[in-house]
Design a protein around this motif. Structure first.
Motif, short mmCIF file in Angstrom:
data_model
loop_
_atom_site.label_atom_id
_atom_site.label_comp_id
_atom_site.label_asym_id
_atom_site.label_seq_id
_atom_site.Cartn_x
_atom_site.Cartn_y
_atom_site.Cartn_z
N GLU A 92 82.18 -23.61 36.55
CA GLU A 92 82.21 -22.47 37.47
C GLU A 92 81.92 -21.14 36.74
O GLU A 92 81.25 -20.26 37.28
N ASP B 246 78.23 -20.79 36.25
CA ASP B 246 77.61 -20.38 37.51
C ASP B 246 77.78 -18.88 37.77
O ASP B 246 76.83 -18.17 38.11
N GLU C 264 74.96 -15.78 37.85
CA GLU C 264 74.85 -14.90 39.02
C GLU C 264 74.91 -13.43 38.61
O GLU C 264 74.16 -12.59 39.14
N LEU D 299 76.36 -27.79 38.40
CA LEU D 299 76.00 -26.38 38.59
C LEU D 299 75.35 -26.15 39.95
O LEU D 299 74.50 -26.92 40.38
N LYS D 300 75.76 -25.10 40.61
CA LYS D 300 75.19 -24.76 41.92
C LYS D 300 74.17 -23.62 41.81
O LYS D 300 73.04 -23.73 42.24
N LYS D 301 74.61 -22.52 41.20
CA LYS D 301 73.75 -21.34 41.12
C LYS D 301 72.87 -21.35 39.85
O LYS D 301 71.80 -20.77 39.83
N ALA D 302 73.35 -22.00 38.80
CA ALA D 302 72.66 -21.92 37.52
C ALA D 302 71.71 -23.09 37.25
O ALA D 302 71.02 -23.10 36.25
#
Length: 520
Positions: A466, A469, A473, A495-498
Motif C-alpha cells: 500500500e 501505491d 500516486e 499493486l493497484k496504482k503503481a
C-alpha cells in the motif's frame, strides 16, 4: 499400537519405578484440582488416570505426564457452578474434538513461534506457581474452618520432614541410582512417621478430610464407568459449552506443547507436537465419556518423571495404572503418606524447574528480552499460563517489529547531471517500517525522473504494498516520471496504482512471498 520399544538409554525398570513415584505425587494434586473445579475427588482422579494413560500411549512425547491440572480447573469452576458437572463432561468431549482437529490440521508447529524469553518466563512462572501451591499444606483449619499457619511443634515437624525428603532426593543419587531417589524419599519419610508414631505429621487423609469436611473421606473407588453426558443436544447447549471448550483446548495445548518443548531440551530428543495434539484430544474425548474433568500435560509431574529416569512411554502408562490401583485397592496405603514427603518432592521440582541462570542473564540480554521474561513470569503467577504465553508472544512480536522497523534505510544518488534520482531502500518493508520508508521520499524537491530500486528491500505484507501505491500516486500528482525496479511477482500483482510503472526483468527480479490474504 503402543510404542514400548526401548533404546539402550531407556530402561523398563526405571520407567516403572518412576511411574510409581509419579503416581504417588499425582493423588493429592488430582484431588486438589478437582476441588478447585468444584467436582468430586474421583472426577479428578479418573481424569488423571485416563488422560495420563492415553497420552502416554499415543501422544507425541514419551516421558511426559498428563492429568488434571490447575490451569484447566480454574476455567471449569464457573461452568460447574452455573450449569453442573454434566455440562463439564460435555465440554471436555468438545474440548478433545477441538484438540484432535488442531493436530489433524498440524497447528502444533506454531509452538515454534514462542520465543525463548517467553519460554524462560513460562518455566520460571510455573515454578513459582508450583511453590506457592505447596504453601497451603503448611496451613490447617481451626474449629471454625478458618485456615491458619501451623505453629510450634507441628510446623517444626513439617519443616523437618520436608528437609529430610529433599536431602534424600538430593544425596541418594550420589550413592546409587538403582532406584529413584524420589520414591525412596517418600517411602523412607512415610516409614519414619509410622515407626515413630509422629501424630503431628499430617497425612494425605488429613488433607482429604480438610477439603471435604468429612473425617472419613477417601480416594477409594472403582473402575470409571462409561457415561454419556446428560445434556440437551441442541444449539443452546453448544452456545454454553463451546466458549469453555475453546478456552480449555487452547490452554491444554499451550501447556502441553510448552512442556513438550521443555522436555525436548532436557532429554535432547524431539517430541512430535501434532501427534501430541491428537493424543491430548483423544484422551479428553474419552475422559469426558468416563466421568473425568479432562486434563493436559503436567510440568511438575513430568519433571519428577524425567529426573527419576522415566523417559519412555512405559513411565506414563505405569503411572496411570498405579494410580488406578491406588483408587481401587490401595487407597489406605496412599492416605497414610505424610504430606511433608510430597511437599518435599515438589520443592525439589521447583528448584529443578526454575531457570536460575536466567537471573544472571538479565544483565547480559537486551532489556526488551528481560522485560518479556519478567512479564510472562508475573502474568503466569497472577493469572493463567495461556494468557501469559499469549501476552509474551504479543510483546515479543511488537519488540521484534519495532527493532526491524529501524532497519529501513534508503540510499539516494543523482545521475544524468541531476535530472535522475535513484532511491535504493534496504531492509524489510512492513507495517512497522512504512513510516520510515515514506519519510525518505521528497516528491516536491525531486527531479523530473525518479527510480526506486527494491533490489535490497523485501516487501513483507500488504502495508508495504500500500505504501508503494501511495508513493507512486504522490509522484504522479507532482508530474514526475517514476520507475520501480526489482519487485517480486506477488508484489506486482497486488499493486493497484503503481503496477503500470513497474519495470519487469524476470532474470533479475526476486521471487518471494508476501503475507497477504488477497493472494490466497
Amino acid at each position: 499400537m503402543l510404542q514400548l520399544i526401548y533404546k539402550r538409554s531407556q530402561s523398563m525398570k526405571a520407567d516403572v519405578l518412576s511411574g510409581l513415584t509419579v503416581a504417588l505425587a499425582l493423588v493429592p494434586e488430582a484431588v486438589a484440582f478437582a476441588f478447585v473445579a468444584g467436582v468430586d475427588p474421583l472426577v479428578g482422579l479418573y481424569a488423571a488416570f485416563m488422560v495420563g494413560l492415553i497420552t502416554a500411549s499415543i501422544g507425541g512425547r514419551p516421558g511426559m505426564i498428563s492429568g488434571a491440572t490447575g490451569a484447566l480447573a480454574v476455567v471449569m469452576v464457573s461452568l460447574v457452578a452455573q450449569h453442573g458437572v454434566e455440562y463439564l463432561f460435555a465440554t471436555v468431549v468438545l474440548m478433545g474434538i477441538l484438540q484432535i482437529a488442531a493436530g489433524i490440521f498440524r497447528l502444533g508447529k506454531f509452538i515454534r513461534m514462542v520465543p525463548h524469553p517467553v519460554m524462560l518466563g513460562f518455566v520460571n512462572g510455573l515454578a513459582i506457581v508450583i511453590f506457592l501451591a505447596q504453601m497451603k499444606q503448611f496451613q490447617i483449619a481451626d474449629a471454625d474452618g478458618v485456615l491458619g499457619w501451623m505453629q510450634g511443634e507441628q510446623m517444626a515437624i513439617m519443616l523437618g520432614l520436608v528437609a529430610l525428603t529433599m536431602a534424600i532426593i538430593h544425596f541418594l543419587p550420589k550413592l546409587t541410582t538403582a532406584v529413584p531417589s524420589t520414591l525412596v524419599a517418600i517411602l523412607a519419610v512415610t516409614g519414619l512417621v509410622i515407626g515413630l508414631d509422629i501424630d503431628a505429621a499430617r497425612s494425605v487423609q488429613d488433607v482429604l478430610a480438610d477439603m471435604t469436611g468429612d473425617a472419613s473421606a477417601s480416594i477409594a473407588g472403582g473402575l470409571p464407568q462409561f457415561h454419556i453426558p446428560m445434556v440437551e443436544l441442541n444449539i443452546e447447549t453448544l452456545k454454553i459449552i463451546f466458549p469453555y471448550a475453546l478456552i480449555l483446548a487452547a490452554i491444554g495445548l499451550i501447556e502441553s506443547l510448552l512442556t513438550l518443548t521443555l522436555i525436548d531440551e532436557i532429554t535432547e530428543t524431539r517430541g512430535r507436537g501434532n501427534k501430541e495434539c491428537v493424543g491430548q484430544g483423544v484422551a479428553n474425548v474419552a475422559t469426558g465419556f468416563f466421568g473425568g474433568m479432562g486434563g493436559c500435560a503436567m510440568i511438575g509431574q513430568s519433571m519428577i518423571n524425567i529426573s527419576s529416569g522415566g523417559t519412555g512411554r512405559a513411565s506414563g502408562i505405569s503411572a496411570a495404572l498405579f494410580l488406578l490401583l491406588f483408587i481401587m485397592v490401595g487407597s489406605s496405603w496412599i492416605e497414610i503418606i505424610p504430606v511433608a514427603a510430597l511437599v518435599g518432592v515438589m520443592f525439589i521440582v521447583v528448584i529443578g524447574t526454575f531457570e536460575w541462570a536466567s537471573l544472571n542473564m538479565m544483565r547480559k540480554i537486551p532489556p526488551s528480552d528481560a522485560i518479556v521474561v519478567v512479564t510472562v513470569t508475573v502474568v503466569t503467577v497472577l493469572t493463567d499460563l495461556a494468557i501469559a504465553v499469549i501476552v509474551g508472544v504479543i510483546v515479543s512480536a511488537l519488540v521484534f517489529a519495532w527493532k526491524h522497523a529501524k532497519h529501513m534505510l534508503v540510499e539516494t544518488s543523482m545521475h544524468n547531471n541531476g535530472f535522475l534520482k535513484v532511491y535504493k531502500p534496504s531492509g524489510p518493508l512492513f507495517f512497522g517500517s512504512v513510516q520510515a520508508f515514506r519519510d525518505n521520499f521528497t516528491p516536491k524537491f525531486d527531479p523530473q525522473e525518479v527510480i526506486i530500486d527494491f533490489a535490497n528491500c523485501r516487501v513483507m505484507d500488504h502495508s508495504g504494498v500500500e505504501v508503494i501505491d501511495s508513493l507512486v500516486e504522490r509522484y504522479q500528482k507532482a508530474g514526475i516520471d517514476i520507475h520501480i525496479r526489482h519487485l517480486s511477482l506477488e508484489c506486482i500483482q497486488l499493486l493497484k496504482k503503481a503496477g503500470s510503472v513497474v519495470e519487469i526483468n524476470r532474470a533479475e527480479d526476486p521471487n518471494y512471498k508476501v503475507a497477504d490474504d488477497k493472494l490466497a
